[in-house]
Write a protein that holds these residues in place. Structure first.
Motif, short mmCIF file in Angstrom:
data_model
loop_
_atom_site.label_atom_id
_atom_site.label_comp_id
_atom_site.label_asym_id
_atom_site.label_seq_id
_atom_site.Cartn_x
_atom_site.Cartn_y
_atom_site.Cartn_z
N ALA A 106 1.05 -1.06 -0.11
CA ALA A 106 0.20 0.12 0.04
C ALA A 106 0.89 1.64 0.24
N TRP A 112 -5.99 2.66 -1.48
CA TRP A 112 -6.82 1.16 -2.34
C TRP A 112 -6.51 1.95 -3.97
N ALA A 141 -13.53 0.39 -2.20
CA ALA A 141 -12.14 -0.15 -1.39
C ALA A 141 -11.42 1.01 -0.34
N ALA A 145 -9.39 -0.59 2.73
CA ALA A 145 -7.84 -0.01 3.53
C ALA A 145 -8.06 0.76 4.30
N TYR A 157 -1.97 -4.54 -2.57
CA TYR A 157 -3.17 -4.12 -3.11
C TYR A 157 -2.56 -4.78 -4.72
N ASP A 159 -4.30 -2.68 -7.54
CA ASP A 159 -4.65 -1.95 -8.25
C ASP A 159 -6.69 -2.00 -9.55
N ALA A 164 -6.82 -7.19 -3.14
CA ALA A 164 -6.34 -7.30 -1.59
C ALA A 164 -5.77 -8.62 -1.05
#
Length: 449
Positions: A106, A112, A141, A145, A157, A159, A164
């Protein structure tokens, strides 16, 4: 009828049966003639079909708010019970290697960054631990997170694919996947699926429910922390009663743990380390047993240094057999997870031992008597683990706890080794990614300054 007539009629019947026997000579060709062509074996025609009703008829998915229906919500009211048949055509299309994207840690800000979600494939077998959320993917998201940060869950993550990869402090691994509704990628509805991969199902259920509640924008109930359990000797029913310390049983338990750690089987080694972690925890065993195990971990007393040697090897190399890096260039995921789990347990054992000795008042003497082990082995390993907070925040959190315990007794040695700088860097990362590490790093920095 005379005996002669009975005998002749019986012989005639036997002869008739012999002439009708297809296995006898001459009869086989009459009853089972040789086929004029080669016969092919016939079999049923195999077919598969997926019977699905429209998605709108299924109602909410998985862990929705109707708690009366059961722990994981109700099943769809229409369609086949259980999971639908997978559409193999969709799976083949989605399995192209070019579509795979790596998981990334992250970034700063704990974002995220999901832009456009993939639609749910037709017939995709969603877990019961899933839910439809009336919000766009980027908002869902962001909520998830934030929940992972509050619960100090390690997360990486993806994207592009809306995935995740998560792991809790007790090494429960699970995946979170976001989908758009099938056939409508511009919809404001998001499908959230949480899938456990390994670890305790009971612990997973608590985190899973909190994540799905957070995805809907509902504040999850705060984590209920049990008050610290007192030692067995502090129980009110035992006050005024003289308790004889059974040293023989305590030594036998420690000996069994030592034997498990010395075996060649990896599962036995893991069991032995889990036993040692329990033996060094005051809430799990007697004070005398904790004292005995702690001395073996830190100082190697009682004519045995194998336990301290095992802990030292795990701290330095994540292996009971010393440095194995020269034997192989890479490890598979199972081996890596096992080594990381063993290293994490060894840190927990050390933290339990340091906490007990600090509470008992014996840590000052032990740090003086075994200053070489603390200065040359333990402190460098703890600082290295704090430095690796971005990759393994759970280890960094335990290492920060150990440094906090040692700070009053070896402040100069820890500060000169660069612990403050490592803790500041870990705190900067954890401020948006791991609440427990951020808090513990701040406390350790305050104790060292």
């Amino acid at each position: 009828m005379s005996d002669q007539q009975c005998s002749s009629s019986s012989d005639a019947g036997k002869g008739a049966r012999r002439t009708r026997n297809p296995l006898s000579t001459g009869g086989a060709s009459t009853v089972f003639p040789t086929p004029s062509r080669q016969l092919e074996e016939e079999g049923p025609t195999m077919r598969s079909v997926a019977i699905l009703s429209p998605a709108a008829d299924h109602g909410p998915i998985g862990l929705h708010t109707n708690r009366i229906a059961g722990l994981y919500g109700t099943k769809p009211s229409t369609g086949l019970p259980g999971r639908p048949t997978t559409d193999f055509g969709q799976l083949k299309k989605s399995s192209a290697p070019s579509s795979k994207q790596p998981f990334d840690v992250a970034p700063t800000g704990n974002k995220w960054s999901v832009q456009q979600l993939e639609p749910l494939p037709t017939g995709f077998p969603l877990e019961r631990t899933s839910r439809r959320v009336n919000a766009i993917g980027s908002i869902v998201a962001e909520r998830i997170a934030a929940c992972l940060f509050e619960r100090s869950i390690e997360a990486k993550y993806n994207d592009v694919e809306g995935k995740a990869k998560c792991r809790t402090s007790d090494y429960v691994s699970f995946r979170i996947r976001l989908f758009a509704p099938s056939g409508d990628i511009d919809s404001t509805t998001t499908i959230v699926e949480v899938q456990r991969r390994k670890g305790s199902a009971f612990n997973f259920s608590k985190d899973c429910r909190a994540i799905l509640d957070a995805a809907e924008g509902r504040a999850s109930s705060p984590q209920t922390k049990m008050p610290p359990l007192k030692p067995i000797s502090a129980m009110s029913c035992l006050q005024g009663i003289k308790i004889d310390n059974d040293d023989d049983n305590d030594r036998a338990d420690l000996k069994a743990t030592e034997e498990l750690l010395s075996m060649d089987q990896s599962d036995s080694n893991l069991l032995g380390l889990e036993n040692l972690e329990e033996l060094t925890r005051q809430s799990s065993t007697s004070q005398n047993a904790v004292r005995l195990a702690t001395k073996n971990v830190v100082s190697g007393e009682d004519d045995s240094t194998s336990i301290r040697a095992a802990i030292t090897s795990l701290l330095q190399h994540s292996s009971l057999r010393g440095d194995q890096s020269h034997l192989r260039t890479s490890k598979d995921e199972i081996e890596t997870d096992y080594d990381e789990r063993m290293h994490n347990l060894s840190l927990s054992v050390v933290h339990n031992a340091l906490s007990f000795m600090a509470e008992e008042g014996s840590l000052t003497e032990l740090t003086r008597m075994h200053s070489g082990w603390f200065r040359d082995t333990l402190i460098p390993v703890l600082i290295r683990d704090v430095d690796g907070a971005r990759d393994r925040p759970h280890d960094a959190c335990l290492a920060a706890k150990c440094l906090h315990c040692l700070a009053p007794y070896a402040q100069r040695s820890i500060a000169d080794a660069g612990a403050v700088e490592a803790l500041v860097e870990a705190q900067s990362f954890a401020a948006d990614n791991h609440a427990s590490l951020a808090n513990m790093a701040d406390r350790a920095i305050g104790a060292l300054r």
